[in-house]
Write an enzyme that holds these catalytic residues in place. Structure first.
Site, PDB file in Angstrom:
ATOM      1  CB  THR A  62      -0.950   0.011   1.220  1.00 38.30           C
ATOM      2  OG1 THR A  62      -0.152  -0.110   2.413  1.00 38.30           O
ATOM      3  CG2 THR A  62      -1.942  -1.128   1.167  1.00 38.30           C
ATOM      4  CE1 TYR A 125      -1.964   0.626  -3.396  1.00 39.30           C
ATOM      5  CE2 TYR A 125      -3.242   2.512  -4.149  1.00 39.30           C
ATOM      6  CZ  TYR A 125      -3.095   1.432  -3.304  1.00 39.30           C
ATOM      7  OH  TYR A 125      -4.082   1.142  -2.386  1.00 39.30           O
TER       8      TYR A 125
HETATM    9  N1  NAP Z   1      -4.942   3.267   2.878  1.00 33.75           N
HETATM   10  C1  NAP Z   1      -5.702   3.808   1.942  1.00 33.75           C
HETATM   11  O1  NAP Z   1      -5.899   5.036   1.875  1.00 33.75           O
HETATM   12  C2  NAP Z   1      -6.383   2.942   0.910  1.00 33.75           C
HETATM   13  C3  NAP Z   1      -7.175   3.549  -0.087  1.00 33.75           C
HETATM   14  C4  NAP Z   1      -7.817   2.724  -1.028  1.00 33.75           C
HETATM   15  C5  NAP Z   1      -7.677   1.355  -0.976  1.00 33.75           C
HETATM   16  N2  NAP Z   1      -6.881   0.797  -0.002  1.00 33.75           N
HETATM   17  C6  NAP Z   1      -6.748  -0.666   0.003  1.00 33.75           C
HETATM   18  O2  NAP Z   1      -7.316  -1.150   1.207  1.00 33.75           O
HETATM   19  C7  NAP Z   1      -6.577  -2.287   1.662  1.00 33.75           C
HETATM   20  C8  NAP Z   1      -6.190  -2.098   3.110  1.00 33.75           C
HETATM   21  O3  NAP Z   1      -5.413  -0.903   3.230  1.00 33.75           O
HETATM   22  P1  NAP Z   1      -4.659  -0.512   4.575  1.00 33.75           P
HETATM   23  O4  NAP Z   1      -4.395   0.942   4.510  1.00 33.75           O
HETATM   24  O5  NAP Z   1      -5.369  -1.105   5.749  1.00 33.75           O
HETATM   25  O6  NAP Z   1      -3.255  -1.283   4.333  1.00 33.75           O
HETATM   26  P2  NAP Z   1      -2.120  -1.694   5.361  1.00 33.75           P
HETATM   27  O7  NAP Z   1      -2.338  -1.059   6.683  1.00 33.75           O
HETATM   28  O8  NAP Z   1      -0.830  -1.476   4.641  1.00 33.75           O
HETATM   29  O9  NAP Z   1      -2.384  -3.258   5.537  1.00 33.75           O
HETATM   30  C9  NAP Z   1      -2.063  -4.193   4.547  1.00 33.75           C
HETATM   31  C10 NAP Z   1      -1.650  -5.476   5.230  1.00 33.75           C
HETATM   32  O10 NAP Z   1      -1.292  -6.433   4.221  1.00 33.75           O
HETATM   33  C11 NAP Z   1      -0.076  -7.054   4.610  1.00 33.75           C
HETATM   34  N3  NAP Z   1       0.655  -7.568   3.453  1.00 33.75           N
HETATM   35  C12 NAP Z   1       1.503  -6.916   2.620  1.00 33.75           C
HETATM   36  N4  NAP Z   1       1.999  -7.730   1.693  1.00 33.75           N
HETATM   37  C13 NAP Z   1       1.458  -8.959   1.935  1.00 33.75           C
HETATM   38  C14 NAP Z   1       1.610 -10.230   1.326  1.00 33.75           C
HETATM   39  N5  NAP Z   1       2.425 -10.396   0.277  1.00 33.75           N
HETATM   40  N6  NAP Z   1       0.918 -11.283   1.841  1.00 33.75           N
HETATM   41  C15 NAP Z   1       0.099 -11.132   2.901  1.00 33.75           C
HETATM   42  N7  NAP Z   1      -0.080  -9.940   3.532  1.00 33.75           N
HETATM   43  C16 NAP Z   1       0.593  -8.873   3.056  1.00 33.75           C
HETATM   44  C17 NAP Z   1       0.687  -5.941   5.291  1.00 33.75           C
HETATM   45  O11 NAP Z   1       1.763  -6.460   6.055  1.00 33.75           O
HETATM   46  P3  NAP Z   1       3.080  -5.503   6.257  1.00 33.75           P
HETATM   47  O12 NAP Z   1       2.614  -4.291   6.973  1.00 33.75           O
HETATM   48  O13 NAP Z   1       4.002  -6.378   7.047  1.00 33.75           O
HETATM   49  O14 NAP Z   1       3.571  -5.198   4.865  1.00 33.75           O
HETATM   50  C18 NAP Z   1      -0.406  -5.296   6.140  1.00 33.75           C
HETATM   51  O15 NAP Z   1      -0.595  -5.936   7.371  1.00 33.75           O
HETATM   52  C19 NAP Z   1      -5.401  -2.453   0.683  1.00 33.75           C
HETATM   53  O16 NAP Z   1      -5.736  -3.427  -0.262  1.00 33.75           O
HETATM   54  C20 NAP Z   1      -5.300  -1.106   0.001  1.00 33.75           C
HETATM   55  O17 NAP Z   1      -4.781  -1.220  -1.309  1.00 33.75           O
HETATM   56  C21 NAP Z   1      -6.245   1.550   0.937  1.00 33.75           C
END
Ligand code: NAP
Length: 282
Positions: A62, A125
């Site tokens: 992310t 991304y």
């Molecule tokens: N944040 C935003 O503003 C936003 C906006 C639109 C959509 N989204 C989407 O919403 C979802 C959740 O976002 P978030 O902000 O909660 O993200 P986040 O806090 O970065 O959480 C993502 C989780 O996925 C884990 N991860 C990364 N690579 C992985 C892998 N290869 N296998 C298994 N787990 C893995 C990460 O572990 P590590 O931390 O150890 O890498 C982390 O615990 C994501 O799909 C993101 O693309 C987010």
């Protein structure tokens, strides 16, 4: 009771999904230390073993600017990783819910984006997340793609905490004023996803808190709620900030489909932010 498997359960959204879904479902949360979604065999095997009714894939790479440098990793996790999860869901007959992003749009439309508007990502991304969408559409019939944006929540690093931390150190903070979107509270997004699952609807849905603003407006509201009137927020343009990944100037999401098909209404971003402030110290 229906079984729900949440991937990325240690992430910002994953934590809130666990809390919300645990109220009505038997929930298991896994993250990268349990298995890496880029590993096809482990991913398919784990999903098959759990055989959940629903898998929520909130795992992802992310770091939007980081994706510009680590291009292979972006496509491996957000593209191929999602494909592996979709295949696992296909094997086990599970519904898949995938979190996607407003960054699949280029921001030139000038009015809120509908689910069927053509994507045109400006960043790696955005491209990698769109690749994840495409795999799901190809592999599964029973899926939800939930596009959201500008997330903040209690369990992750986010814009609200960044602004509050900067306000402790500085007397002025520069924030971009020329990108428009809708700040979205992960607790509200989790409740909306629960409403979508309860109605057993399918396809692509846009979900964000209602109303919109610029990052500058968002920062002003954050400092107002924090009573930090002494810190000045200065508007700057995206060109001056010059971050590695290009972002859409206007990526407000039209969320009418969510309301129409579930009756679930997302409250205003200002109301959600107020609740975040009340809960962040608890
Ligand atoms: N944040 C935003 O503003 C936003 C906006 C639109 C959509 N989204 C989407 O919403 C979802 C959740 O976002 P978030 O902000 O909660 O993200 P986040 O806090 O970065 O959480 C993502 C989780 O996925 C884990 N991860 C990364 N690579 C992985 C892998 N290869 N296998 C298994 N787990 C893995 C990460 O572990 P590590 O931390 O150890 O890498 C982390 O615990 C994501 O799909 C993101 O693309 C987010």
């Amino acid at each position: 009771m229906q079984k729900v498997l949440i991937l990325g359960a240690q992430g910002m959204l994953g934590h809130d999904l666990l809390e919300v879904f645990s109220k009505k479902y038997t929930v298991t949360g896994l993250d990268i230390e349990d298995f890496d979604i880029t590993r096809q065999g482990a991913t398919r095997k784990t999903i098959k073993e759990f055989s959940p009714d629903v898998v929520i894939n909130a795992a992802g790479y992310t770091d939007v600017d980081g994706c510009e440098k680590k291009i292979n990793k972006a496509f491996a996790v957000n593209g191929q990783g999602t494909k592996n999860v979709a295949k696992g869901c296909c094997d086990s007959g599970s519904k898949l819910i995938y979190l996607s992003t407003d960054y699949i749009f280029d921001g030139t439309k000038g009015s809120p984006y509908r689910e069927d508007d053509p994507p045109n990502p400006l960043s790696i991304y955005g491209e990698s997340k769109l690749m994840g969408e495409r795999y799901i559409e190809e592999i599964l019939d029973d899926y939800l793609i939930v596009r959201t944006q500008w997330l903040y929540g209690k369990h992750g690093r986010n814009f609200v905490e960044t602004i509050l931390a900067l306000a402790e150190e500085r007397d002025h903070i520069e924030v971009v004023h020329d990108q428009q979107g809708s700040p979205t509270y992960t607790a509200d997004l989790s409740r909306a996803i629960a409403a979508l699952v309860a109605k057993d609807v399918r396809g692509t849905f846009h979900v964000s808190n209602s109303g919109s603003c610029s990052w500058y407006d968002f920062a002003v509201e954050i400092l107002r709620l924090a009573n930090s009137a002494q810190v000045e927020i200065m508007p700057i343009s995206s060109t001056v900030l010059n971050r590695p990944a290009k972002r859409p100037y206007y990526s407000i999401l039209n969320c009418q489909r969510l309301e129409r098909e579930t009756g679930f209404e997302m409250r205003s971003w200002q109301m959600a932010l107020q609740e975040y402030f009340q809960r962040r110290e608890q």
